[in-house]
Design an enzyme around this catalytic site. Structure first.
Site, PDB file in Angstrom:
ATOM      1  CG  ASN A   7      -1.832   1.128   1.319  1.00 31.80           C
ATOM      2  OD1 ASN A   7      -1.792   2.029   0.459  1.00 31.80           O
ATOM      3  ND2 ASN A   7      -2.691   1.146   2.314  1.00 31.80           N
ATOM      4  NE  ARG A  91      -6.132   1.579  -0.166  1.00 33.33           N
ATOM      5  CZ  ARG A  91      -6.184   2.677   0.565  1.00 33.33           C
ATOM      6  NH1 ARG A  91      -5.128   3.098   1.209  1.00 33.33           N
ATOM      7  NH2 ARG A  91      -7.296   3.349   0.650  1.00 33.33           N
ATOM      8  CG  HIS A 180     -13.244   3.096   3.249  1.00 32.20           C
ATOM      9  ND1 HIS A 180     -14.023   4.113   3.755  1.00 32.20           N
ATOM     10  CD2 HIS A 180     -11.976   3.385   3.621  1.00 32.20           C
ATOM     11  CE1 HIS A 180     -13.266   4.973   4.407  1.00 32.20           C
ATOM     12  NE2 HIS A 180     -12.008   4.560   4.330  1.00 32.20           N
ATOM     13  NE  ARG A 241     -10.523  12.432   4.133  1.00 32.93           N
ATOM     14  CZ  ARG A 241     -10.473  11.120   3.969  1.00 32.93           C
ATOM     15  NH1 ARG A 241     -11.566  10.438   3.666  1.00 32.93           N
ATOM     16  NH2 ARG A 241      -9.335  10.490   4.093  1.00 32.93           N
ATOM     17  CD  GLU A 384      -9.008  -1.251   4.187  1.00 31.21           C
ATOM     18  OE1 GLU A 384      -8.510  -0.791   5.230  1.00 31.21           O
ATOM     19  OE2 GLU A 384      -9.437  -0.548   3.264  1.00 31.21           O
TER      20      GLU A 384
END
Ligand code: ADP
Length: 396
Positions: A7, A91, A180, A241, A384
């Protein structure tokens, strides 16, 4: 088969070597400050065995070489030869409309990923750098790209189109993509198993609540709507955010504060959410501490955070005309007891009955609704990296 999961960020590279047959993580680690100086942390069995600052990493290629050295190191390595690495799973954040599933990487795929750079300028170029570095260092090893957006490519037009002039979709592909996806796919499958449901005949809602967060409606195993949009800024209130807001606010702040659009976007991405509302922190544990010490703004931020999740769950139950099971996952979803109970308290109308004792648990896979609850609610820890390793193995 051993799968190396990568990743890659612009100055970092996270990795995990997974034995895909036993689904165990053999080693994991992180290269940081690539291009600055370089720091490699290598862990075996979750324990740090190497933590070195003196690893100059002028670029990602050098970082990949250092990771491979660590994996075969005679003292703390976990494999004896690089030939044991059967595949690499990368990823990739944005696959645009090109990729509805994972793919084996070749030159053409690299170009198609590059074509999505506009849609994720902070992430895709970094993901590509990682892919190119690995292909250079290990040219004989097959590589797979696993996209955050792929799982959501099943959304119908009515869910992914914004109320904008059609030409913006036709010209620029402005639409909801969702993120996601690897986590939502992994968790929804496990949720169906845990709840004893046939995934092909089920209505599930997955709440992936971490520092970034998104809620997804999964009907018959397919994503039919999700809270993140063209970018990961839309949806629920997150760590830094803002989540969804009236778009006119952008112009309003720009005028009042004499800021450019880019500067306002930085505020919305990095200085808003829990951090901005509380003026304290983006980290949920610190927010909780602030609230317990009587910080009013921390308490309001937490309330708004929970309220937002409640609204999305309600919206997706409506969108699917019902819901059979709900999962909480990621850092906050798995661990923050007050978020789970706060959300569940407001879902009585759907037939959710919280198991108040179970609700006090955290971090592990378990049911947090009563066994008679009409809608079953579970904590499903996400993984993940394992999901990427599975996808990689399946494709090869
Ligand atoms: P991301 O992957 O998006 O960076 P994570 O899924 O790791 O985020 O989640 C990070 C969030 O989880 C942080 O806000 C952190 O405070 C929160 N978190 C972690 N452990 C706990 C805990 N025990 N209780 C409450 N929140 C927690």
């Amino acid at each position: 088969m051993k799968v190396l999961v990568i990743n890659c960020g612009s100055s970092s590279l996270k990795y995990q070597l997974i034995d895909a047959s036993t689904e165990t993580a053999l080693a994991s680690g992180l290269c940081e400050r690539i291009g600055i100086d370089g720091l490699l942390t290598h862990k075996v069995d979750g324990k740090k065995v190497k933590d070195e600052e003196k690893n100059p990493m002028p670029n990602h290629e050098v970082a990949v070489k250092l990771v491979l050295d660590a994996l075969v190191d005679k003292d703390y390595g976990v494999i004896t030869s690089l030939e044991e690495i059967g595949a690499i799973g990368h990823r990739v954040v944005h696959g645009g409309e090109h990729f509805a599933s994972s793919v084996i990487i070749n030159d053409e795929v690299e170009k198609a990923i590059e074509a999505c750079n506009d849609l994720a300028p902070l992430h895709n170029p970094a993901n590509l750098v990682g892919i190119k570095a690995c292909r250079k260092v290990l040219p004989q090893v097959p590589m797979v790209a696993v996209f955050d957006t792929a799982f959501h490519q099943t959304m119908p037009e009515k869910a992914y189109l914004y109320g904008l002039p059609r030409e913006y979709y036709d010209k620029y592909k402005i639409r909801r993509y969702g993120f996601h996806g690897t986590s939502h796919s992994f968790v929804s499958k496990r949720l169906a198993e845990l709840a004893g449901l046939d995934i092909h005949n089920s209505k599930l809602i997955v709440c992936h609540i971490g520092n970034g967060g998104s809620v997804t409606a999964v009907k018959n195993g397919k994503s039919v709507d999700t809270s993140m949009g063209l970018t990961p800024l839309e949806g629920i209130i997150m760590g830094t955010r803002s989540g969804s807001l009236d778009p006119a606010i952008v112009e309003f702040i720009a005028h009042k504060e004499n800021k450019t659009i880019e500067e306002v976007m930085t505020v919305l991405n990095k200085k808003s959410g829990l951090a901005g509302m509380s003026g304290l922190t983006s980290d949920f544990r610190d927010l909780r501490k602030g609230k317990s010490e009587g910080n009013q703004l921390a308490a309001i931020a937490m309330d708004a955070f929970i309220y937002n999740i409640v609204k999305y769950v309600g919206a997706y139950a409506a969108a699917m005309n019902g819901v059979d099971a709900i999962a909480f996952t990621a850092g906050i979803g798995e661990n923050a007891i007050e978020v789970r109970t706060g959300v569940m308290e407001n879902l009585g109308y759907l037939g959710v009955e919280a198991d108040l004792e179970a609700c006090k648990q955290m971090g592990q896979e378990m049911m947090v609704s009563t066994k008679d609850s009409k809608v079953k609610v579970f904590i499903v820890p996400t993984n993940e990296e394992l999901a990427i390793a599975r996808e990689t193995k399946a494709l090869l």
